[in-house]
Motif scaffolding. Structure first.
Motif, short mmCIF file in Angstrom:
data_model
loop_
_atom_site.label_atom_id
_atom_site.label_comp_id
_atom_site.label_asym_id
_atom_site.label_seq_id
_atom_site.Cartn_x
_atom_site.Cartn_y
_atom_site.Cartn_z
N TRP A 1 5.85 10.12 0.79
CA TRP A 1 5.07 8.94 0.42
C TRP A 1 5.31 7.88 1.49
O TRP A 1 6.45 7.54 1.79
CB TRP A 1 5.50 8.39 -0.93
CG TRP A 1 5.00 9.21 -2.07
CD1 TRP A 1 5.58 10.32 -2.59
CD2 TRP A 1 3.81 8.99 -2.82
NE1 TRP A 1 4.82 10.81 -3.62
CE2 TRP A 1 3.73 10.00 -3.79
CE3 TRP A 1 2.81 8.02 -2.76
CZ2 TRP A 1 2.68 10.07 -4.70
CZ3 TRP A 1 1.78 8.09 -3.67
CH2 TRP A 1 1.72 9.11 -4.62
N ARG A 2 4.24 7.37 2.06
CA ARG A 2 4.35 6.29 3.04
C ARG A 2 3.98 4.98 2.37
O ARG A 2 3.05 4.93 1.57
CB ARG A 2 3.43 6.54 4.22
CG ARG A 2 3.83 7.78 4.95
CD ARG A 2 3.42 7.72 6.36
NE ARG A 2 3.87 8.96 7.00
CZ ARG A 2 4.35 8.98 8.20
NH1 ARG A 2 4.44 7.90 8.90
NH2 ARG A 2 4.74 10.13 8.72
N CYS B 1 1.23 -5.17 4.10
CA CYS B 1 0.21 -5.61 5.03
C CYS B 1 -0.28 -7.01 4.68
O CYS B 1 -0.16 -7.45 3.54
CB CYS B 1 -1.00 -4.68 4.97
SG CYS B 1 -0.64 -2.95 5.22
N THR B 2 -0.86 -7.67 5.66
CA THR B 2 -1.57 -8.91 5.40
C THR B 2 -2.94 -8.54 4.86
O THR B 2 -3.35 -7.38 4.90
CB THR B 2 -1.73 -9.74 6.68
OG1 THR B 2 -2.54 -9.02 7.60
CG2 THR B 2 -0.39 -10.08 7.30
N VAL C 1 -0.05 -4.59 9.65
CA VAL C 1 1.15 -4.06 9.02
C VAL C 1 2.35 -4.94 9.40
O VAL C 1 2.59 -5.19 10.58
CB VAL C 1 1.41 -2.60 9.45
CG1 VAL C 1 2.71 -2.08 8.87
CG2 VAL C 1 0.25 -1.72 9.01
N VAL C 2 3.08 -5.39 8.38
CA VAL C 2 4.25 -6.23 8.60
C VAL C 2 5.52 -5.39 8.51
O VAL C 2 6.43 -5.54 9.32
CB VAL C 2 4.28 -7.38 7.57
CG1 VAL C 2 5.49 -8.25 7.76
CG2 VAL C 2 3.01 -8.20 7.63
N MET C 3 5.59 -4.49 7.53
CA MET C 3 6.72 -3.58 7.34
C MET C 3 6.18 -2.25 6.87
O MET C 3 5.14 -2.20 6.20
CB MET C 3 7.70 -4.13 6.30
CG MET C 3 8.36 -5.41 6.65
SD MET C 3 9.48 -5.88 5.31
CE MET C 3 10.19 -7.34 5.99
N VAL D 1 0.85 -1.19 0.00
CA VAL D 1 0.00 0.00 0.00
C VAL D 1 0.89 1.24 0.00
O VAL D 1 1.82 1.34 0.80
CB VAL D 1 -0.92 0.01 1.25
CG1 VAL D 1 -1.77 1.27 1.28
CG2 VAL D 1 -1.78 -1.24 1.29
N LEU D 2 0.59 2.16 -0.90
CA LEU D 2 1.28 3.46 -0.95
C LEU D 2 0.28 4.56 -0.67
O LEU D 2 -0.82 4.56 -1.21
CB LEU D 2 1.89 3.70 -2.34
CG LEU D 2 3.02 2.80 -2.78
CD1 LEU D 2 3.43 3.16 -4.20
CD2 LEU D 2 4.20 2.91 -1.86
#
Length: 72
Positions: free
Chosen positions: A20-21, A25-26, A31-33, A11-12
């Motif tokens: 920009w974040r 995610c699963t 959130v994994v990273m 996801v951006l």
């Protein structure tokens, strides 16, 4: 079959004018990273790289490799 292999998504999101974040995610939204970059291409690259490294270090990877090496 999805119980054995988790599914991830990248996801951006644009934050402010210059940030920009990104997150990996699963499918449940955990959130994994995550991280942030100053440009969209850089954020896309870092997110894809994080996903690749995550998949590379997956537990099923070591099982598959041990089966390939066994002389059975």
């Amino acid at each position: 079959m999805t119980d054995q292999f988790p599914v991830f998504e990248v996801v951006l999101k644009k934050r402010r004018r210059t940030t920009w974040r990104w997150c990996v995610c699963t499918t449940n939204g955990d959130v994994v990273m995550h991280g942030s970059e100053t440009s969209q291409p850089a954020a896309r690259y870092k997110a894809d790289r994080a996903l690749f490294l995550l998949l590379l270090s997956a537990p099923y990877q070591s099982i598959r490799l041990s089966r390939l090496r066994s002389p059975e």
